[in-house]
Design a protein around this motif. Structure first.
Motif, PDB file in Angstrom:
ATOM      1  N   ALA A 138       0.811  -1.217   0.000  1.00 22.93           N
ATOM      2  CA  ALA A 138       0.000   0.000   0.000  1.00 22.93           C
ATOM      3  C   ALA A 138       0.846   1.269   0.000  1.00 22.93           C
ATOM      4  O   ALA A 138       0.431   2.308  -0.543  1.00 22.93           O
ATOM      5  N   SER A 139       2.027   1.209   0.600  1.00 23.40           N
ATOM      6  CA  SER A 139       2.891   2.390   0.692  1.00 23.40           C
ATOM      7  C   SER A 139       3.606   2.716  -0.605  1.00 23.40           C
ATOM      8  O   SER A 139       4.187   3.799  -0.749  1.00 23.40           O
ATOM      9  N   GLY A 140       3.584   1.799  -1.543  1.00 18.10           N
ATOM     10  CA  GLY A 140       4.307   2.005  -2.794  1.00 18.10           C
ATOM     11  C   GLY A 140       5.721   1.482  -2.779  1.00 18.10           C
ATOM     12  O   GLY A 140       6.431   1.530  -3.799  1.00 18.10           O
ATOM     13  N   LEU A 141       6.156   0.944  -1.636  1.00 19.34           N
ATOM     14  CA  LEU A 141       7.521   0.424  -1.543  1.00 19.34           C
ATOM     15  C   LEU A 141       7.735  -0.763  -2.484  1.00 19.34           C
ATOM     16  O   LEU A 141       8.807  -0.916  -3.066  1.00 19.34           O
ATOM     17  N   ARG A 142       6.704  -1.598  -2.617  1.00 21.96           N
ATOM     18  CA  ARG A 142       6.852  -2.740  -3.513  1.00 21.96           C
ATOM     19  C   ARG A 142       7.032  -2.287  -4.948  1.00 21.96           C
ATOM     20  O   ARG A 142       7.888  -2.819  -5.684  1.00 21.96           O
ATOM     21  N   ALA A 143       6.249  -1.283  -5.360  1.00 21.15           N
ATOM     22  CA  ALA A 143       6.357  -0.786  -6.731  1.00 21.15           C
ATOM     23  C   ALA A 143       7.753  -0.236  -6.999  1.00 21.15           C
ATOM     24  O   ALA A 143       8.307  -0.407  -8.094  1.00 21.15           O
ATOM     25  N   VAL A 144       8.333   0.427  -6.003  1.00 23.09           N
ATOM     26  CA  VAL A 144       9.692   0.952  -6.148  1.00 23.09           C
ATOM     27  C   VAL A 144      10.693  -0.189  -6.247  1.00 23.09           C
ATOM     28  O   VAL A 144      11.570  -0.207  -7.129  1.00 23.09           O
ATOM     29  N   PRO A 149      17.053  -2.535 -10.350  1.00 23.09           N
ATOM     30  CA  PRO A 149      17.859  -3.660 -10.856  1.00 23.09           C
ATOM     31  C   PRO A 149      18.571  -4.361  -9.708  1.00 23.09           C
ATOM     32  O   PRO A 149      19.030  -3.726  -8.765  1.00 23.09           O
ATOM     33  N   GLY A 150      18.647  -5.670  -9.799  1.00 25.43           N
ATOM     34  CA  GLY A 150      19.335  -6.426  -8.771  1.00 25.43           C
ATOM     35  C   GLY A 150      18.421  -7.011  -7.721  1.00 25.43           C
ATOM     36  O   GLY A 150      18.713  -8.064  -7.152  1.00 25.43           O
ATOM     37  N   ILE A 151      17.313  -6.327  -7.435  1.00 19.63           N
ATOM     38  CA  ILE A 151      16.378  -6.862  -6.445  1.00 19.63           C
ATOM     39  C   ILE A 151      14.966  -7.027  -7.002  1.00 19.63           C
ATOM     40  O   ILE A 151      14.109  -7.618  -6.361  1.00 19.63           O
ATOM     41  N   ARG A 152      14.735  -6.490  -8.202  1.00 19.62           N
ATOM     42  CA  ARG A 152      13.356  -6.507  -8.709  1.00 19.62           C
ATOM     43  C   ARG A 152      12.823  -7.917  -8.934  1.00 19.62           C
ATOM     44  O   ARG A 152      11.626  -8.155  -8.772  1.00 19.62           O
ATOM     45  N   ASP A 153      13.713  -8.838  -9.341  1.00 15.72           N
ATOM     46  CA  ASP A 153      13.233 -10.197  -9.575  1.00 15.72           C
ATOM     47  C   ASP A 153      12.721 -10.835  -8.293  1.00 15.72           C
ATOM     48  O   ASP A 153      11.688 -11.517  -8.290  1.00 15.72           O
TER      49      ASP A 153
END
Length: 430
Positions: A138-144, A149-153
Protein backbone atom coordinates in the motif's frame (compact mmCIF):
# COMPACT_ATOMS: atom_id res chain seq x y z
CA UNK A 1 32.01 -45.88 -0.21
CA UNK A 2 31.46 -44.06 3.10
CA UNK A 3 30.15 -46.99 5.11
CA UNK A 4 27.78 -44.71 7.02
CA UNK A 5 24.08 -44.69 6.24
CA UNK A 6 23.05 -41.03 5.95
CA UNK A 7 19.36 -41.81 6.40
CA UNK A 8 18.74 -44.13 9.30
CA UNK A 9 16.31 -42.16 11.47
CA UNK A 10 12.57 -42.59 11.97
CA UNK A 11 11.65 -40.77 8.73
CA UNK A 12 14.17 -42.49 6.45
CA UNK A 13 12.74 -43.58 3.09
CA UNK A 14 12.09 -47.30 3.14
CA UNK A 15 13.85 -49.78 0.92
CA UNK A 16 10.43 -50.87 -0.36
CA UNK A 17 9.66 -47.33 -1.54
CA UNK A 18 13.08 -46.72 -3.04
CA UNK A 19 13.13 -50.04 -4.90
CA UNK A 20 9.90 -49.20 -6.74
CA UNK A 21 11.74 -46.96 -9.19
CA UNK A 22 12.88 -48.94 -12.24
CA UNK A 23 14.53 -45.87 -13.85
CA UNK A 24 12.34 -46.07 -16.94
CA UNK A 25 12.51 -42.30 -17.47
CA UNK A 26 8.83 -41.76 -18.18
CA UNK A 27 8.82 -39.09 -15.47
CA UNK A 28 11.53 -36.94 -17.07
CA UNK A 29 9.46 -34.80 -19.41
CA UNK A 30 6.90 -34.23 -16.67
CA UNK A 31 9.45 -32.80 -14.23
CA UNK A 32 9.62 -28.98 -14.49
CA UNK A 33 13.20 -28.71 -13.27
CA UNK A 34 14.44 -31.40 -15.66
CA UNK A 35 12.63 -29.75 -18.57
CA UNK A 36 14.34 -26.46 -17.68
CA UNK A 37 17.84 -27.81 -17.08
CA UNK A 38 18.10 -31.14 -18.91
CA UNK A 39 20.16 -32.43 -15.97
CA UNK A 40 19.64 -35.97 -14.72
CA UNK A 41 20.31 -34.79 -11.16
CA UNK A 42 17.38 -32.38 -11.49
CA UNK A 43 15.00 -35.18 -12.44
CA UNK A 44 12.92 -37.46 -10.19
CA UNK A 45 14.97 -40.45 -11.30
CA UNK A 46 18.22 -38.68 -10.55
CA UNK A 47 17.10 -37.46 -7.16
CA UNK A 48 15.87 -40.92 -6.20
CA UNK A 49 19.25 -42.33 -7.19
CA UNK A 50 20.99 -39.78 -4.94
CA UNK A 51 18.64 -40.49 -2.03
CA UNK A 52 19.14 -44.22 -2.38
CA UNK A 53 22.92 -43.79 -2.54
CA UNK A 54 22.84 -41.71 0.64
CA UNK A 55 20.53 -44.23 2.31
CA UNK A 56 22.95 -47.05 1.50
CA UNK A 57 26.01 -45.12 2.63
CA UNK A 58 27.48 -44.93 -0.88
CA UNK A 59 27.73 -41.14 -0.81
CA UNK A 60 27.66 -38.45 1.84
CA UNK A 61 24.85 -35.87 2.10
CA UNK A 62 27.10 -33.20 0.62
CA UNK A 63 25.91 -29.64 -0.13
CA UNK A 64 25.80 -30.62 -3.81
CA UNK A 65 23.61 -33.67 -3.22
CA UNK A 66 21.35 -31.81 -0.81
CA UNK A 67 21.12 -28.93 -3.29
CA UNK A 68 19.58 -31.21 -5.91
CA UNK A 69 17.00 -32.31 -3.35
CA UNK A 70 16.25 -28.70 -2.50
CA UNK A 71 15.71 -27.78 -6.16
CA UNK A 72 12.76 -30.20 -6.27
CA UNK A 73 9.38 -28.47 -6.33
CA UNK A 74 7.61 -31.50 -4.87
CA UNK A 75 4.88 -30.90 -7.43
CA UNK A 76 4.48 -34.70 -7.69
CA UNK A 77 3.87 -34.57 -11.42
CA UNK A 78 6.28 -37.49 -11.70
CA UNK A 79 4.25 -39.47 -9.20
CA UNK A 80 1.06 -39.02 -11.19
CA UNK A 81 2.59 -40.50 -14.36
CA UNK A 82 4.83 -43.18 -12.81
CA UNK A 83 3.83 -46.67 -14.07
CA UNK A 84 5.56 -48.28 -11.09
CA UNK A 85 3.66 -46.27 -8.48
CA UNK A 86 6.73 -44.72 -6.85
CA UNK A 87 5.66 -42.72 -3.76
CA UNK A 88 7.95 -39.86 -4.68
CA UNK A 89 6.34 -37.30 -2.37
CA UNK A 90 6.71 -39.57 0.65
CA UNK A 91 10.30 -40.39 -0.24
CA UNK A 92 11.33 -36.76 -0.71
CA UNK A 93 9.63 -35.62 2.50
CA UNK A 94 11.32 -38.42 4.44
CA UNK A 95 14.74 -37.67 2.95
CA UNK A 96 14.41 -33.97 3.73
CA UNK A 97 13.34 -34.81 7.28
CA UNK A 98 16.46 -36.94 7.72
CA UNK A 99 18.69 -34.13 6.41
CA UNK A 100 17.03 -31.54 8.64
CA UNK A 101 17.46 -33.76 11.71
CA UNK A 102 21.15 -34.33 10.99
CA UNK A 103 24.21 -32.20 11.63
CA UNK A 104 24.62 -31.86 7.85
CA UNK A 105 21.52 -29.69 7.41
CA UNK A 106 22.40 -26.39 5.67
CA UNK A 107 21.82 -23.22 7.68
CA UNK A 108 19.24 -22.16 5.08
CA UNK A 109 17.22 -25.31 5.81
CA UNK A 110 17.31 -24.67 9.55
CA UNK A 111 16.26 -21.04 9.12
CA UNK A 112 13.44 -22.06 6.78
CA UNK A 113 12.18 -24.62 9.28
CA UNK A 114 12.40 -22.03 12.06
CA UNK A 115 10.38 -19.52 10.02
CA UNK A 116 7.71 -22.07 9.16
CA UNK A 117 7.49 -23.32 12.75
CA UNK A 118 7.64 -19.99 14.58
CA UNK A 119 5.81 -17.72 12.13
CA UNK A 120 3.62 -19.61 9.65
CA UNK A 121 2.30 -22.04 12.29
CA UNK A 122 1.57 -19.20 14.74
CA UNK A 123 -1.47 -17.14 13.67
CA UNK A 124 -0.58 -14.01 15.67
CA UNK A 125 2.92 -13.77 14.25
CA UNK A 126 1.74 -14.58 10.75
CA UNK A 127 -0.86 -11.81 11.00
CA UNK A 128 1.91 -9.34 11.89
CA UNK A 129 3.89 -10.42 8.85
CA UNK A 130 0.78 -10.06 6.69
CA UNK A 131 0.29 -6.52 8.04
CA UNK A 132 3.87 -5.68 7.11
CA UNK A 133 3.35 -7.02 3.59
CA UNK A 134 0.09 -5.10 3.34
CA UNK A 135 1.94 -1.88 4.24
CA UNK A 136 4.78 -2.79 1.84
CA UNK A 137 2.29 -2.88 -1.01
CA UNK A 138 0.00 0.00 0.00
CA UNK A 139 2.89 2.39 0.69
CA UNK A 140 4.31 2.00 -2.79
CA UNK A 141 7.52 0.42 -1.54
CA UNK A 142 6.85 -2.74 -3.51
CA UNK A 143 6.36 -0.79 -6.73
CA UNK A 144 9.69 0.95 -6.15
CA UNK A 145 11.50 -2.30 -5.32
CA UNK A 146 10.14 -3.96 -8.46
CA UNK A 147 11.89 -1.29 -10.56
CA UNK A 148 15.33 -1.54 -8.92
CA UNK A 149 17.86 -3.66 -10.86
CA UNK A 150 19.34 -6.43 -8.77
CA UNK A 151 16.38 -6.86 -6.45
CA UNK A 152 13.36 -6.51 -8.71
CA UNK A 153 13.23 -10.20 -9.58
CA UNK A 154 12.98 -11.18 -5.91
CA UNK A 155 10.72 -8.23 -5.07
CA UNK A 156 8.12 -9.24 -7.63
CA UNK A 157 7.64 -12.60 -5.89
CA UNK A 158 6.44 -11.05 -2.62
CA UNK A 159 2.79 -12.09 -2.14
CA UNK A 160 0.02 -9.52 -2.36
CA UNK A 161 -1.85 -9.01 0.89
CA UNK A 162 -4.97 -6.95 0.31
CA UNK A 163 -8.65 -6.96 1.07
CA UNK A 164 -10.43 -7.88 4.26
CA UNK A 165 -9.13 -10.95 6.12
CA UNK A 166 -11.46 -13.83 6.94
CA UNK A 167 -12.12 -14.15 10.67
CA UNK A 168 -15.13 -16.46 10.95
CA UNK A 169 -15.30 -19.27 13.50
CA UNK A 170 -17.98 -21.53 14.92
CA UNK A 171 -21.16 -21.77 12.82
CA UNK A 172 -20.50 -19.34 9.98
CA UNK A 173 -23.37 -20.10 7.58
CA UNK A 174 -26.76 -21.75 7.60
CA UNK A 175 -28.04 -23.57 4.51
CA UNK A 176 -30.31 -21.89 2.04
CA UNK A 177 -33.36 -24.09 1.62
CA UNK A 178 -33.22 -27.76 2.58
CA UNK A 179 -30.18 -28.77 4.59
CA UNK A 180 -28.12 -31.38 2.74
CA UNK A 181 -24.83 -31.48 4.65
CA UNK A 182 -23.06 -30.10 7.70
CA UNK A 183 -19.49 -29.35 6.71
CA UNK A 184 -16.40 -27.92 8.38
CA UNK A 185 -14.20 -25.43 6.55
CA UNK A 186 -10.44 -25.40 6.93
CA UNK A 187 -9.54 -21.73 7.31
CA UNK A 188 -5.80 -22.43 7.32
CA UNK A 189 -2.92 -19.99 7.72
CA UNK A 190 -2.30 -18.06 4.48
CA UNK A 191 -5.73 -18.11 2.85
CA UNK A 192 -7.67 -16.10 5.49
CA UNK A 193 -5.04 -13.34 5.46
CA UNK A 194 -4.19 -13.10 1.77
CA UNK A 195 -7.44 -14.28 0.18
CA UNK A 196 -10.21 -13.81 2.69
CA UNK A 197 -12.53 -13.21 -0.24
CA UNK A 198 -12.04 -16.83 -1.36
CA UNK A 199 -13.23 -18.15 2.00
CA UNK A 200 -16.26 -15.84 1.90
CA UNK A 201 -17.12 -17.01 -1.62
CA UNK A 202 -16.68 -20.64 -0.54
CA UNK A 203 -19.01 -20.20 2.41
CA UNK A 204 -21.68 -18.53 0.24
CA UNK A 205 -21.44 -21.28 -2.39
CA UNK A 206 -21.74 -24.03 0.23
CA UNK A 207 -24.73 -22.35 1.88
CA UNK A 208 -26.35 -21.85 -1.52
CA UNK A 209 -26.05 -25.59 -2.05
CA UNK A 210 -27.73 -26.60 1.21
CA UNK A 211 -24.76 -26.80 3.55
CA UNK A 212 -24.45 -25.65 7.11
CA UNK A 213 -20.85 -24.44 7.43
CA UNK A 214 -18.76 -24.45 10.60
CA UNK A 215 -15.17 -23.35 11.19
CA UNK A 216 -13.80 -25.25 14.22
CA UNK A 217 -12.27 -22.83 16.71
CA UNK A 218 -9.29 -24.98 17.66
CA UNK A 219 -8.04 -25.68 14.14
CA UNK A 220 -4.48 -24.87 13.05
CA UNK A 221 -2.24 -24.64 10.00
CA UNK A 222 -2.46 -27.93 8.07
CA UNK A 223 1.30 -28.55 8.31
CA UNK A 224 1.86 -29.09 4.58
CA UNK A 225 4.73 -26.62 4.30
CA UNK A 226 6.42 -28.10 7.35
CA UNK A 227 6.19 -31.66 6.02
CA UNK A 228 7.42 -30.66 2.55
CA UNK A 229 10.44 -28.94 4.06
CA UNK A 230 11.45 -31.74 6.39
CA UNK A 231 9.94 -30.66 9.72
CA UNK A 232 7.83 -33.75 10.21
CA UNK A 233 7.63 -33.23 13.96
CA UNK A 234 5.83 -29.89 13.62
CA UNK A 235 3.64 -31.28 10.82
CA UNK A 236 2.56 -34.12 13.11
CA UNK A 237 1.81 -31.75 16.00
CA UNK A 238 -0.36 -29.59 13.74
CA UNK A 239 -2.12 -32.66 12.34
CA UNK A 240 -3.04 -33.81 15.85
CA UNK A 241 -4.45 -30.36 16.69
CA UNK A 242 -6.60 -30.37 13.58
CA UNK A 243 -7.82 -33.91 14.16
CA UNK A 244 -8.91 -33.00 17.70
CA UNK A 245 -10.60 -29.78 16.55
CA UNK A 246 -12.51 -31.18 13.58
CA UNK A 247 -13.53 -34.55 15.02
CA UNK A 248 -14.97 -32.85 18.10
CA UNK A 249 -17.94 -31.82 15.94
CA UNK A 250 -20.53 -33.85 14.06
CA UNK A 251 -19.76 -33.16 10.41
CA UNK A 252 -20.29 -34.85 7.07
CA UNK A 253 -17.15 -33.53 5.42
CA UNK A 254 -14.12 -31.29 5.88
CA UNK A 255 -14.09 -28.93 2.92
CA UNK A 256 -10.78 -27.42 1.78
CA UNK A 257 -10.31 -24.75 -0.90
CA UNK A 258 -6.50 -24.86 -0.84
CA UNK A 259 -5.06 -27.71 -2.93
CA UNK A 260 -1.86 -28.06 -0.92
CA UNK A 261 -3.72 -28.15 2.39
CA UNK A 262 -6.24 -30.68 1.11
CA UNK A 263 -3.52 -33.02 -0.11
CA UNK A 264 -1.68 -32.85 3.22
CA UNK A 265 -4.84 -33.46 5.23
CA UNK A 266 -5.81 -36.45 3.10
CA UNK A 267 -2.39 -37.86 3.99
CA UNK A 268 -2.68 -37.42 7.77
CA UNK A 269 -3.45 -41.14 7.91
CA UNK A 270 0.02 -41.76 6.50
CA UNK A 271 1.73 -39.03 8.53
CA UNK A 272 0.42 -40.44 11.82
CA UNK A 273 0.41 -44.12 10.91
CA UNK A 274 3.01 -44.79 13.58
CA UNK A 275 1.14 -42.94 16.33
CA UNK A 276 -1.00 -45.46 18.26
CA UNK A 277 -3.01 -42.67 19.91
CA UNK A 278 -3.96 -41.02 16.61
CA UNK A 279 -3.70 -43.72 13.95
CA UNK A 280 -7.42 -44.54 13.85
CA UNK A 281 -8.53 -40.93 14.26
CA UNK A 282 -6.17 -39.82 11.49
CA UNK A 283 -7.68 -42.39 9.15
CA UNK A 284 -11.18 -41.18 10.02
CA UNK A 285 -10.15 -37.56 9.55
CA UNK A 286 -8.51 -38.11 6.16
CA UNK A 287 -11.61 -39.91 4.95
CA UNK A 288 -13.68 -36.79 5.61
CA UNK A 289 -11.44 -34.37 3.70
CA UNK A 290 -12.83 -33.10 0.40
CA UNK A 291 -11.50 -30.51 -2.00
CA UNK A 292 -14.19 -27.87 -2.60
CA UNK A 293 -14.56 -28.78 -6.29
CA UNK A 294 -14.63 -32.49 -5.54
CA UNK A 295 -17.28 -31.90 -2.86
CA UNK A 296 -19.49 -29.72 -5.07
CA UNK A 297 -19.47 -32.17 -7.97
CA UNK A 298 -20.32 -35.10 -5.68
CA UNK A 299 -23.12 -33.16 -3.89
CA UNK A 300 -24.09 -32.27 -6.70
CA UNK A 301 -24.11 -28.48 -6.81
CA UNK A 302 -26.81 -26.34 -8.37
CA UNK A 303 -25.72 -25.07 -11.81
CA UNK A 304 -25.75 -21.26 -11.81
CA UNK A 305 -27.84 -19.21 -14.22
CA UNK A 306 -25.96 -15.93 -14.05
CA UNK A 307 -23.96 -15.21 -17.21
CA UNK A 308 -20.36 -14.02 -16.73
CA UNK A 309 -19.39 -13.62 -20.42
CA UNK A 310 -15.63 -14.08 -19.93
CA UNK A 311 -12.71 -16.02 -21.39
CA UNK A 312 -11.06 -18.12 -18.68
CA UNK A 313 -7.98 -20.30 -18.63
CA UNK A 314 -7.36 -22.78 -15.83
CA UNK A 315 -4.04 -23.51 -14.13
CA UNK A 316 -4.00 -26.89 -12.42
CA UNK A 317 -2.67 -26.59 -8.87
CA UNK A 318 -0.04 -29.32 -8.51
CA UNK A 319 -1.33 -30.82 -5.29
CA UNK A 320 -4.85 -30.96 -6.69
CA UNK A 321 -4.00 -32.52 -10.05
CA UNK A 322 -1.02 -34.67 -9.07
CA UNK A 323 -1.36 -35.44 -5.35
CA UNK A 324 -5.17 -35.60 -5.09
CA UNK A 325 -5.61 -36.61 -8.75
CA UNK A 326 -8.46 -34.13 -9.22
CA UNK A 327 -8.43 -32.44 -12.62
CA UNK A 328 -11.93 -32.75 -14.04
CA UNK A 329 -13.96 -31.40 -11.08
CA UNK A 330 -12.72 -27.76 -11.32
CA UNK A 331 -13.31 -27.85 -15.06
CA UNK A 332 -16.83 -29.20 -14.52
CA UNK A 333 -17.52 -26.30 -12.19
CA UNK A 334 -16.19 -23.83 -14.75
CA UNK A 335 -18.11 -25.56 -17.53
CA UNK A 336 -21.37 -25.15 -15.61
CA UNK A 337 -21.15 -21.35 -15.54
CA UNK A 338 -23.01 -19.62 -18.38
CA UNK A 339 -20.77 -17.33 -20.38
CA UNK A 340 -17.50 -18.86 -19.16
CA UNK A 341 -15.46 -19.85 -22.21
CA UNK A 342 -12.73 -22.16 -20.95
CA UNK A 343 -9.58 -21.90 -23.07
CA UNK A 344 -7.08 -24.56 -22.07
CA UNK A 345 -3.47 -23.41 -21.87
CA UNK A 346 -0.53 -25.55 -22.89
CA UNK A 347 1.05 -27.44 -19.98
CA UNK A 348 -1.79 -26.50 -17.63
CA UNK A 349 -0.64 -29.04 -15.07
CA UNK A 350 3.02 -27.92 -15.05
CA UNK A 351 4.04 -26.15 -11.85
CA UNK A 352 3.96 -22.35 -11.93
CA UNK A 353 7.00 -22.17 -9.62
CA UNK A 354 5.23 -21.27 -6.39
CA UNK A 355 5.54 -24.61 -4.56
CA UNK A 356 5.04 -23.31 -1.02
CA UNK A 357 8.12 -21.28 -0.09
CA UNK A 358 10.05 -22.36 -3.21
CA UNK A 359 9.75 -18.91 -4.77
CA UNK A 360 11.63 -17.55 -1.76
CA UNK A 361 14.30 -20.25 -1.54
CA UNK A 362 14.84 -20.88 -5.28
CA UNK A 363 13.84 -17.57 -6.90
CA UNK A 364 15.80 -18.08 -10.13
CA UNK A 365 14.16 -21.39 -11.01
CA UNK A 366 10.81 -20.14 -9.73
CA UNK A 367 10.96 -17.20 -12.14
CA UNK A 368 12.03 -19.40 -15.05
CA UNK A 369 8.98 -21.56 -14.51
CA UNK A 370 6.75 -18.54 -13.99
CA UNK A 371 7.91 -16.89 -17.21
CA UNK A 372 7.09 -20.03 -19.17
CA UNK A 373 3.70 -20.21 -17.51
CA UNK A 374 2.92 -16.58 -18.39
CA UNK A 375 3.79 -17.27 -22.03
CA UNK A 376 1.35 -20.18 -22.06
CA UNK A 377 -1.33 -18.00 -20.47
CA UNK A 378 -0.75 -15.15 -22.92
CA UNK A 379 -1.24 -17.55 -25.83
CA UNK A 380 -4.80 -18.25 -24.65
CA UNK A 381 -5.84 -14.59 -24.72
CA UNK A 382 -7.93 -15.20 -21.61
CA UNK A 383 -8.76 -12.26 -19.37
CA UNK A 384 -9.20 -14.46 -16.26
CA UNK A 385 -6.80 -17.04 -14.84
CA UNK A 386 -8.55 -19.49 -12.53
CA UNK A 387 -6.77 -21.82 -10.14
CA UNK A 388 -7.31 -23.62 -6.83
CA UNK A 389 -4.53 -22.77 -4.38
CA UNK A 390 -3.39 -19.55 -2.65
CA UNK A 391 0.26 -20.13 -3.53
CA UNK A 392 -0.62 -20.46 -7.21
CA UNK A 393 -2.77 -17.33 -7.02
CA UNK A 394 0.07 -15.28 -5.50
CA UNK A 395 2.59 -16.61 -8.03
CA UNK A 396 0.35 -15.91 -11.02
CA UNK A 397 -0.36 -12.40 -9.72
CA UNK A 398 3.39 -11.88 -9.50
CA UNK A 399 3.68 -13.06 -13.09
CA UNK A 400 1.10 -10.55 -14.24
CA UNK A 401 3.00 -7.72 -12.54
CA UNK A 402 6.29 -8.96 -13.97
CA UNK A 403 4.91 -9.20 -17.52
CA UNK A 404 2.54 -6.22 -17.29
CA UNK A 405 -0.40 -8.52 -17.94
CA UNK A 406 -3.97 -7.25 -18.03
CA UNK A 407 -5.67 -10.47 -16.85
CA UNK A 408 -6.82 -11.14 -13.31
CA UNK A 409 -6.35 -14.15 -11.09
CA UNK A 410 -9.23 -15.81 -9.28
CA UNK A 411 -10.14 -19.01 -7.49
CA UNK A 412 -12.59 -21.23 -9.38
CA UNK A 413 -15.13 -21.02 -6.56
CA UNK A 414 -15.15 -17.21 -6.85
CA UNK A 415 -16.43 -17.49 -10.42
CA UNK A 416 -19.20 -19.86 -9.32
CA UNK A 417 -20.11 -17.46 -6.52
CA UNK A 418 -20.19 -14.53 -8.95
CA UNK A 419 -22.54 -16.43 -11.26
CA UNK A 420 -24.89 -17.17 -8.36
CA UNK A 421 -24.78 -13.52 -7.33
CA UNK A 422 -25.51 -12.30 -10.84
CA UNK A 423 -28.51 -14.58 -11.11
CA UNK A 424 -29.75 -13.37 -7.73
CA UNK A 425 -29.46 -9.75 -8.81
CA UNK A 426 -31.80 -10.56 -11.69
CA UNK A 427 -34.24 -12.42 -9.47
CA UNK A 428 -33.41 -15.83 -10.97
CA UNK A 429 -32.78 -17.75 -7.74
CA UNK A 430 -34.42 -21.16 -7.59
Amino acid sequence: MTGNRAFSGPFAPSEADLSQCVRCGLCLQHCPTFVETGLETESPRGRLYLIRAMSEGLIEPTPNAIGHMDMCLQCRSCEAVCPSGVAYGRIMEGARAEVLASDRAPLAWRLRALFLREVVARPGRLALLASALRFYRASGLRAVAERIPGIRDRAVLAPTISGRPFTGSGVIALPEGTKKRRVALLTGCIMPLAYGRVHRATVRVLARNGCEVVAPVGQACCGALHAHNGDRKTAMELARRNIDAFLADEIDAIVVNSAGCGAAMKEYRELLSGDPAYRVKADQFSGLVKDIHEFLVELPFEPPTGNLDVNVTYQDSCHLAHAQRIASAPRRVLGSIPGVRLIEMAHADRCCGSAGVYSLTQPEMSLRLLDGKMDDIADTGASVIATANPGCMAQLEAGLRRHRGAARVTHVVELLDAAYERAGARGERH
